[in-house]
Design a protein around this motif. Structure first.
Motif, PDB file in Angstrom:
ATOM      1  N   GLN A  64      -3.304 -67.250  -3.244  1.00  0.00           N
ATOM      2  CA  GLN A  64      -3.817 -67.560  -4.568  1.00  0.00           C
ATOM      3  C   GLN A  64      -3.404 -68.963  -4.980  1.00  0.00           C
ATOM      4  O   GLN A  64      -2.461 -69.534  -4.428  1.00  0.00           O
ATOM      5  CB  GLN A  64      -3.328 -66.537  -5.598  1.00  0.00           C
ATOM      6  CG  GLN A  64      -1.835 -66.532  -5.857  1.00  0.00           C
ATOM      7  CD  GLN A  64      -1.434 -65.388  -6.779  1.00  0.00           C
ATOM      8  OE1 GLN A  64      -1.678 -64.215  -6.512  1.00  0.00           O
ATOM      9  NE2 GLN A  64      -0.808 -65.730  -7.905  1.00  0.00           N
ATOM     10  N   GLN A  65      -4.125 -69.528  -5.941  1.00  0.00           N
ATOM     11  CA  GLN A  65      -3.866 -70.884  -6.418  1.00  0.00           C
ATOM     12  C   GLN A  65      -3.087 -70.830  -7.727  1.00  0.00           C
ATOM     13  O   GLN A  65      -3.351 -69.974  -8.587  1.00  0.00           O
ATOM     14  CB  GLN A  65      -5.173 -71.661  -6.625  1.00  0.00           C
ATOM     15  CG  GLN A  65      -5.667 -72.379  -5.376  1.00  0.00           C
ATOM     16  CD  GLN A  65      -6.069 -71.412  -4.264  1.00  0.00           C
ATOM     17  OE1 GLN A  65      -6.832 -70.484  -4.496  1.00  0.00           O
ATOM     18  NE2 GLN A  65      -5.548 -71.622  -3.070  1.00  0.00           N
ATOM     19  N   VAL A  66      -2.125 -71.747  -7.844  1.00  0.00           N
ATOM     20  CA  VAL A  66      -1.326 -71.841  -9.058  1.00  0.00           C
ATOM     21  C   VAL A  66      -2.215 -72.343 -10.201  1.00  0.00           C
ATOM     22  O   VAL A  66      -2.974 -73.289 -10.044  1.00  0.00           O
ATOM     23  CB  VAL A  66      -0.136 -72.799  -8.849  1.00  0.00           C
ATOM     24  CG1 VAL A  66       0.633 -72.997 -10.153  1.00  0.00           C
ATOM     25  CG2 VAL A  66       0.788 -72.251  -7.755  1.00  0.00           C
ATOM     26  N   LYS A  67      -2.104 -71.663 -11.352  1.00  0.00           N
ATOM     27  CA  LYS A  67      -2.877 -72.053 -12.528  1.00  0.00           C
ATOM     28  C   LYS A  67      -1.997 -72.825 -13.504  1.00  0.00           C
ATOM     29  O   LYS A  67      -0.797 -72.537 -13.630  1.00  0.00           O
ATOM     30  CB  LYS A  67      -3.455 -70.806 -13.204  1.00  0.00           C
ATOM     31  CG  LYS A  67      -4.422 -70.027 -12.330  1.00  0.00           C
ATOM     32  CD  LYS A  67      -4.947 -68.797 -13.042  1.00  0.00           C
ATOM     33  CE  LYS A  67      -5.905 -68.017 -12.147  1.00  0.00           C
ATOM     34  NZ  LYS A  67      -6.421 -66.792 -12.816  1.00  0.00           N
ATOM     35  N   PRO A  68      -2.559 -73.799 -14.197  1.00  0.00           N
ATOM     36  CA  PRO A  68      -1.749 -74.603 -15.125  1.00  0.00           C
ATOM     37  C   PRO A  68      -1.266 -73.780 -16.315  1.00  0.00           C
ATOM     38  O   PRO A  68      -2.000 -72.977 -16.878  1.00  0.00           O
ATOM     39  CB  PRO A  68      -2.714 -75.710 -15.571  1.00  0.00           C
ATOM     40  CG  PRO A  68      -4.082 -75.148 -15.344  1.00  0.00           C
ATOM     41  CD  PRO A  68      -3.963 -74.250 -14.146  1.00  0.00           C
ATOM     42  N   GLY A  69       0.008 -74.002 -16.678  1.00  0.00           N
ATOM     43  CA  GLY A  69       0.568 -73.378 -17.867  1.00  0.00           C
ATOM     44  C   GLY A  69       0.816 -71.898 -17.776  1.00  0.00           C
ATOM     45  O   GLY A  69       1.060 -71.244 -18.799  1.00  0.00           O
ATOM     46  N   VAL A  70       0.759 -71.314 -16.592  1.00  0.00           N
ATOM     47  CA  VAL A  70       0.942 -69.872 -16.421  1.00  0.00           C
ATOM     48  C   VAL A  70       2.008 -69.629 -15.353  1.00  0.00           C
ATOM     49  O   VAL A  70       1.991 -70.265 -14.294  1.00  0.00           O
ATOM     50  CB  VAL A  70      -0.378 -69.183 -16.000  1.00  0.00           C
ATOM     51  CG1 VAL A  70      -0.171 -67.695 -15.801  1.00  0.00           C
ATOM     52  CG2 VAL A  70      -1.458 -69.435 -17.039  1.00  0.00           C
ATOM     53  N   GLN A  71       2.945 -68.724 -15.647  1.00  0.00           N
ATOM     54  CA  GLN A  71       3.942 -68.374 -14.644  1.00  0.00           C
ATOM     55  C   GLN A  71       3.257 -67.745 -13.431  1.00  0.00           C
ATOM     56  O   GLN A  71       2.336 -66.936 -13.573  1.00  0.00           O
ATOM     57  CB  GLN A  71       4.967 -67.398 -15.218  1.00  0.00           C
ATOM     58  CG  GLN A  71       6.099 -67.077 -14.249  1.00  0.00           C
ATOM     59  CD  GLN A  71       7.116 -66.122 -14.851  1.00  0.00           C
ATOM     60  OE1 GLN A  71       6.770 -65.300 -15.695  1.00  0.00           O
ATOM     61  NE2 GLN A  71       8.362 -66.223 -14.440  1.00  0.00           N
ATOM     62  N   THR A  72       3.703 -68.143 -12.257  1.00  0.00           N
ATOM     63  CA  THR A  72       3.067 -67.648 -11.045  1.00  0.00           C
ATOM     64  C   THR A  72       3.632 -66.286 -10.662  1.00  0.00           C
ATOM     65  O   THR A  72       4.825 -66.156 -10.377  1.00  0.00           O
ATOM     66  CB  THR A  72       3.248 -68.642  -9.884  1.00  0.00           C
ATOM     67  OG1 THR A  72       2.684 -69.904 -10.260  1.00  0.00           O
ATOM     68  CG2 THR A  72       2.556 -68.143  -8.630  1.00  0.00           C
TER      69      THR A  72
END
Length: 261
Positions: A64-72
């Motif tokens: 999966q790809q890391v999303k901005p501003g969201v804990q992974t």
């Protein structure tokens, strides 16, 4: 003529601290029917668009790809936890794609194991069940449904379960398992398939069966383990005849306890 030196490429390694898995208490996940989550700490410094995946022993999660501003957070489905059930402690970590190479974080050790559950009807009130009725046991939350009979009832008693001869009953469990065992008493029919337990998966697919043993007046153990570790969710009991005459007048038999894991 000057000879140029070869270019050397170095893959920059990133410091990747260990993840956490909230469902693992003291390094053990004991409810593999419930999906787990791998939480990647902010200190890992992941950037939006980074590709990550979880590692659980021999298994990998989806990338999966890391999303901005969201804990992974990486979801670990129950189907993968089931594969790890009973396999011992394994390395859990996450990997980040850096310059087309997977780099692994510091690991943690986690074991997946289905906890042993038991029902022995302690504290149950006396109840004679009618065909078509259901009852949920107070301790295990297993639901018994009395499907049919041509003779006698099923009776819930304190510390045991009476099964009338020529009856059929269903037991639905709140969680899955691969091994079912217990103790049964007062079976006097010597036929090898007089009383049969049938086992089913979550979709109702048939897994296998177990013929309960002749016990006489004793209480004897029984055990069934599903082939290839298929997950059992439902058990059905088909009770056959019990002998009458010759000093024996059996109207059924008893379960002293169930356990499953």
């Amino acid at each position: 003529m000057a000879i140029s030196k070869p270019l050397l490429f170095h893959v920059q390694r990133r410091a990747l601290p260990a993840p956490t898995v909230p469902q693992a208490q003291a390094g053990i996940i004991d409810a593999p029917d419930v999906p787990a989550q791998m939480v990647i700490p902010a200190e890992a410094g992941l950037q939006p668009g980074d590709s990550v995946r979880a590692v659980m022993g021999p298994l990998f999660s989806q990338v999966q790809q890391v999303k901005p501003g969201v804990q992974t957070i990486i979801d670990i489905p129950a189907s993968q936890l089931w594969q790890l059930d009973g396999q011992g402690s394994a390395v859990w970590a996450y990997e980040v794609m850096v310059n087309n190479n997977w780099q692994r974080s510091s690991p943690i050790m986690i074991a997946v194991t289905t906890k042993v559950n038991q029902e022995n009807w302690v504290g149950e009130s006396y109840r004679e069940m009618r065909v078509g009725s259901s009852a949920t046991f107070i301790n295990s939350r297993v639901t018994l449904t009395f499907l049919r009979t041509s003779d006698l009832a099923i009776v819930i008693q304190n510390r045991r379960l009476f099964i009338g001869r020529f009856s059929q009953s269903r037991y639905v469990f709140p969680s899955s398992f691969t091994t079912f065992s217990g103790h049964v008493a007062n079976i006097h029919n010597t036929a090898p398939a007089a009383h049969t337990l049938n086992f089913y998966d979550q979709e109702g697919g048939y897994i296998g069966n177990l013929h309960l043993p002749y016990t006489g007046t004793s209480s004897l153990p029984f055990t069934y383990s599903s082939p290839t570790r298929q997950r059992i969710w439902r058990v059905e009991l088909i009770a056959g005849a019990e002998p009458i005459g010759g000093g024996i007048n059996d109207t059924g038999f008893h379960f002293d306890d169930f356990s499953w894991k």
